[in-house]
Write a protein that holds these residues in place. Sequence first.
Motif, mmCIF file in Angstrom:
data_model
loop_
_atom_site.group_PDB
_atom_site.id
_atom_site.type_symbol
_atom_site.label_atom_id
_atom_site.label_comp_id
_atom_site.label_asym_id
_atom_site.label_seq_id
_atom_site.Cartn_x
_atom_site.Cartn_y
_atom_site.Cartn_z
ATOM 1 N N VAL A 1 -5.169 -5.533 12.742
ATOM 2 C CA VAL A 1 -3.788 -4.921 12.826
ATOM 3 C C VAL A 1 -2.853 -5.641 13.650
ATOM 4 O O VAL A 1 -1.687 -5.373 13.329
ATOM 5 N N TYR A 2 -3.191 -6.470 14.464
ATOM 6 C CA TYR A 2 -2.091 -7.277 15.248
ATOM 7 C C TYR A 2 -1.549 -8.326 14.484
ATOM 8 O O TYR A 2 -0.341 -8.512 14.489
ATOM 9 N N ALA A 3 -2.372 -8.871 13.701
ATOM 10 C CA ALA A 3 -1.901 -9.934 12.662
ATOM 11 C C ALA A 3 -0.697 -9.140 11.721
ATOM 12 O O ALA A 3 0.456 -9.773 11.325
ATOM 13 N N GLU A 4 -1.078 -7.933 11.358
ATOM 14 C CA GLU A 4 -0.079 -6.967 10.607
ATOM 15 C C GLU A 4 1.195 -6.748 11.321
ATOM 16 O O GLU A 4 2.338 -6.837 10.812
ATOM 17 N N LEU A 5 1.156 -6.443 12.396
ATOM 18 C CA LEU A 5 2.003 -5.948 13.238
ATOM 19 C C LEU A 5 3.011 -7.260 13.633
ATOM 20 O O LEU A 5 4.529 -6.686 13.312
ATOM 21 N N ILE B 1 4.377 1.781 8.917
ATOM 22 C CA ILE B 1 5.478 1.237 9.812
ATOM 23 C C ILE B 1 5.161 -0.065 10.607
ATOM 24 O O ILE B 1 5.883 -0.895 10.636
ATOM 25 N N ALA B 2 3.807 -0.044 11.118
ATOM 26 C CA ALA B 2 3.441 -1.160 11.779
ATOM 27 C C ALA B 2 2.169 -1.910 11.424
ATOM 28 O O ALA B 2 2.034 -2.882 11.810
ATOM 29 N N HIS B 3 1.642 -1.127 10.399
ATOM 30 C CA HIS B 3 0.312 -1.930 9.871
ATOM 31 C C HIS B 3 0.241 -1.709 8.347
ATOM 32 O O HIS B 3 0.726 -0.532 7.955
ATOM 33 N N HIS B 4 -0.343 -2.311 7.766
ATOM 34 C CA HIS B 4 -0.822 -2.272 6.329
ATOM 35 C C HIS B 4 -1.157 -0.735 5.880
ATOM 36 O O HIS B 4 -2.182 -0.402 6.687
ATOM 37 N N LEU B 5 -0.734 -0.005 5.188
ATOM 38 C CA LEU B 5 -1.269 1.200 4.561
ATOM 39 C C LEU B 5 -2.853 0.873 3.796
ATOM 40 O O LEU B 5 -2.762 -0.004 3.004
ATOM 41 N N PRO B 6 -3.677 1.782 4.068
ATOM 42 C CA PRO B 6 -5.123 1.635 3.310
ATOM 43 C C PRO B 6 -4.781 1.923 2.034
ATOM 44 O O PRO B 6 -3.854 2.801 1.545
ATOM 45 N N HIS B 7 -5.635 1.574 1.163
ATOM 46 C CA HIS B 7 -5.950 2.066 -0.301
ATOM 47 C C HIS B 7 -6.376 3.576 -0.116
ATOM 48 O O HIS B 7 -7.320 3.781 0.451
ATOM 49 N N ILE B 8 -5.624 4.536 -0.539
ATOM 50 C CA ILE B 8 -5.813 6.052 -0.831
ATOM 51 C C ILE B 8 -6.350 6.541 -2.114
ATOM 52 O O ILE B 8 -5.472 6.220 -2.778
ATOM 53 N N PRO B 9 -7.569 6.699 -2.345
ATOM 54 C CA PRO B 9 -8.130 7.176 -3.830
ATOM 55 C C PRO B 9 -7.051 7.989 -4.487
ATOM 56 O O PRO B 9 -6.540 9.139 -3.695
ATOM 57 N N ARG C 1 0.896 -6.338 0.151
ATOM 58 C CA ARG C 1 1.971 -6.908 -0.342
ATOM 59 C C ARG C 1 3.233 -5.969 -0.132
ATOM 60 O O ARG C 1 4.449 -6.608 0.526
ATOM 61 N N VAL C 2 3.024 -4.687 -0.010
ATOM 62 C CA VAL C 2 4.353 -3.897 0.327
ATOM 63 C C VAL C 2 4.718 -4.031 1.942
ATOM 64 O O VAL C 2 5.634 -4.210 2.394
ATOM 65 N N SER C 3 3.581 -3.989 2.831
ATOM 66 C CA SER C 3 3.714 -3.959 3.942
ATOM 67 C C SER C 3 4.164 -5.235 4.636
ATOM 68 O O SER C 3 5.006 -5.456 5.478
ATOM 69 N N ALA C 4 4.062 -6.361 3.947
ATOM 70 C CA ALA C 4 4.327 -7.774 4.311
ATOM 71 C C ALA C 4 5.721 -7.796 3.829
ATOM 72 O O ALA C 4 6.417 -8.855 4.265
ATOM 73 N N ALA C 5 6.471 -6.990 3.243
ATOM 74 C CA ALA C 5 7.751 -7.196 2.533
ATOM 75 C C ALA C 5 8.935 -7.270 3.456
ATOM 76 O O ALA C 5 9.747 -7.657 3.439
ATOM 77 N N ASP D 1 12.010 -3.003 3.667
ATOM 78 C CA ASP D 1 11.203 -2.392 2.610
ATOM 79 C C ASP D 1 10.216 -1.572 3.010
ATOM 80 O O ASP D 1 10.563 -0.457 3.158
ATOM 81 N N ALA D 2 9.117 -1.970 3.399
ATOM 82 C CA ALA D 2 7.909 -1.004 3.685
ATOM 83 C C ALA D 2 8.176 -0.731 4.974
ATOM 84 O O ALA D 2 7.781 0.376 5.238
ATOM 85 N N ASP D 3 8.753 -1.142 6.132
ATOM 86 C CA ASP D 3 8.958 -0.860 7.240
ATOM 87 C C ASP D 3 9.986 0.064 7.757
ATOM 88 O O ASP D 3 10.376 0.355 8.961
ATOM 89 N N ARG D 4 10.948 0.193 6.821
ATOM 90 C CA ARG D 4 12.156 1.396 7.106
ATOM 91 C C ARG D 4 11.479 2.676 6.841
ATOM 92 O O ARG D 4 10.274 2.746 6.356
ATOM 93 N N PRO D 5 12.090 3.844 7.249
ATOM 94 C CA PRO D 5 11.758 5.010 7.150
ATOM 95 C C PRO D 5 11.151 5.361 5.678
ATOM 96 O O PRO D 5 11.797 4.836 4.831
ATOM 97 N N ALA D 6 10.159 5.954 5.578
ATOM 98 C CA ALA D 6 9.432 6.088 4.288
ATOM 99 C C ALA D 6 10.563 6.624 3.192
ATOM 100 O O ALA D 6 11.190 7.284 3.322
ATOM 101 N N GLN D 7 10.365 6.068 2.075
ATOM 102 C CA GLN D 7 11.306 6.661 1.038
ATOM 103 C C GLN D 7 10.859 7.768 0.215
ATOM 104 O O GLN D 7 9.764 7.664 -0.286
ATOM 105 N N ARG D 8 11.496 8.684 0.478
ATOM 106 C CA ARG D 8 11.062 10.089 -0.271
ATOM 107 C C ARG D 8 12.415 10.359 -1.247
ATOM 108 O O ARG D 8 13.532 10.186 -0.848
#
Length: 230
Positions: free
Chosen positions: A66-70, A186-194, A215-219, A223-230
């Motif tokens: 998680v720190y590497a992702e942050l 917003i700070a870590h990669h999202l896990p795969h959710i079935p 890939r999305v979180s590393a964008a 992209d991924a780290d702005r408020p969730a796109q709804r």
Amino acid sequence: MFQATIRLLHRYWTVLRRPSVHFSLGFLTLGGFIGGIVFWGAFNTAMELTNTEAFCTGCHEMRENVYAELKSTIHYTNRSGVRAICSNCHVPHDWTYKIARKMQASKEVWGKIFGTISTREKFQEKRLELAQHEWARLKANDSLECRNCHNYDSMDFTRQSVRAQAMHSTYLASKEKTCIDCHKGIAHHLPHIPPGEGPSDSPGQTVPKGDDAARVSAAGPNDADRPAQR
């Protein structure tokens, strides 16, 4: 053996409750006061030590995952130079809530001892469960840690996107939603959710599937780290 232990405890208790023979009440009071200051200083120092980035990333489980992702997100590097460390997002500032959180987090020592997530493979297997625990905790406390730094009353809506303005002024203002509802990942990669197990409290949130999560979180923050796109 048991009776001997009881007699020993009784003898110590008798000594403790007996008035001092050799020291005055003033000396004992002053000594207790100084001792209390030393104890509190040591306790508070140890508490703050466990809030440092170095402490949180001292084990490879956190440092390599998680720190590497942050480090690829806007919370770590941004135009203003303000960096959020682990404790900013996972430990409340208020002392009472901080102590409760520290007691809750002490079970992580147990996980470290038994190697619950000691490898990357184990971490990935437990990732969804760990994320769900943290989402539920932040949902229950109204995203208290987010509010360590972010204050709704201080938001300048004119500097937010139209979508963010609408979400904040509607759902956050009415307390229908809280920060974590929309800002997962917003700070870590999202896990795969079935399929069928996605968070029902955040309609429209884009949840990556499988390898797309990294890939999305590393964008990056745009992209991924702005408020969730709804």
